[in-house]
Design an enzyme around this catalytic site. Sequence first.
Site, mmCIF file in Angstrom:
data_model
loop_
_atom_site.group_PDB
_atom_site.id
_atom_site.type_symbol
_atom_site.label_atom_id
_atom_site.label_comp_id
_atom_site.label_asym_id
_atom_site.label_seq_id
_atom_site.Cartn_x
_atom_site.Cartn_y
_atom_site.Cartn_z
ATOM 1 N N THR B 94 0.851 -1.192 0.000
ATOM 2 C CA THR B 94 0.000 0.000 0.000
ATOM 3 C C THR B 94 0.884 1.238 0.000
ATOM 4 O O THR B 94 1.918 1.281 0.664
ATOM 5 C CB THR B 94 -0.918 0.059 1.240
ATOM 6 O OG1 THR B 94 -0.112 0.036 2.419
ATOM 7 C CG2 THR B 94 -1.859 -1.132 1.269
ATOM 8 N N CYS B 95 0.470 2.236 -0.757
ATOM 9 C CA CYS B 95 1.226 3.493 -0.828
ATOM 10 C C CYS B 95 1.139 4.209 0.513
ATOM 11 O O CYS B 95 0.044 4.477 1.018
ATOM 12 C CB CYS B 95 0.678 4.378 -1.933
ATOM 13 S SG CYS B 95 1.409 6.027 -1.931
ATOM 14 N N VAL B 96 2.290 4.542 1.061
ATOM 15 C CA VAL B 96 2.314 5.130 2.403
ATOM 16 C C VAL B 96 1.644 6.505 2.427
ATOM 17 O O VAL B 96 0.862 6.810 3.332
ATOM 18 C CB VAL B 96 3.761 5.160 2.951
ATOM 19 C CG1 VAL B 96 4.672 6.024 2.091
ATOM 20 C CG2 VAL B 96 3.784 5.654 4.383
ATOM 21 N N SER B 99 -2.056 6.229 2.028
ATOM 22 C CA SER B 99 -2.634 5.610 3.230
ATOM 23 C C SER B 99 -2.770 6.623 4.366
ATOM 24 O O SER B 99 -3.835 6.745 4.973
ATOM 25 C CB SER B 99 -1.758 4.441 3.695
ATOM 26 O OG SER B 99 -1.719 3.437 2.711
#
Lengths: 123, 147
Positions: B94-96, B99
């Site tokens: 997941t893209c930090v 997120s």
Amino acid sequence: MTTKQEITTNIMIRCTSLNAADFKEAIDLGLVCAAFDQQVNLIFIDGGINNLITNQSAANLRDKNHVDILKGLEFYDIEHIFVEKESLENSRLQIDNLLPNVQFISVSEVLELNLNADNLVTF
Amino acid sequence: MLAILLNSAHSAQKYMTHEFTILVSASPLNTQSHLTAMRFIEELLQQNLTIRSIFFYQDAVLVANKLSSPPSDEPQIRSLWQNLSESHDLELQTCVAASYRRGIIDKHEANERALEHFNLHDSFKMTGLGQLAAAMSSPQVKLVQFK
């Protein structure tokens, strides 16, 4: 080892400037891909061309103006910003309403750009 | 909406030598996009093709919220991704930035910000956009987006 000429990434933006998160995340991906030496083409179509209007005042909406980021993209190796001509014709906008550093291309030219790209991501 | 975006200049035969990176950008509330992405991945695996990475961007990161609780008679999207990941040893990235923007917080960030809780599900791993861009930089990798 890949070179800039070998990998082309097209980022197609159809979200409007009022959808700031989508727009910002499109530009973020473009910047990171450019940092990885990919040739990045930003292609604005449909409502996405509203992102390119020069005299937007997000302050009236108590929002942040995300458009300014487009003015310095060449410093981050994103040199190609395209606008689909038909999208402009279908809007009430004129060429001089938009940022000056953009190229206008037809639907068929957009298709050709995308067919020749290694990666295509839409927002 | 499903968007399968492939370079059509390549023949189907050429894809046999490629690895695939799956980019999911649709909200998990758009269950069809996630279900279709999973079916696509299962089909690739069935054909012995390689999945290089699975990356969740934009609203798709909401699938990693371990507190989300859809009704029991609806598809359990997060559990389905978890099963797929565990069955085939696939990392769910997941893209930090996407997120944090949407309130998906891992344990480390919760500690950094002195937050009481974190909500990233164990099946997902926070990564940067660089992970996606690196995969896209490989000529062998074909990117397929589910939007």
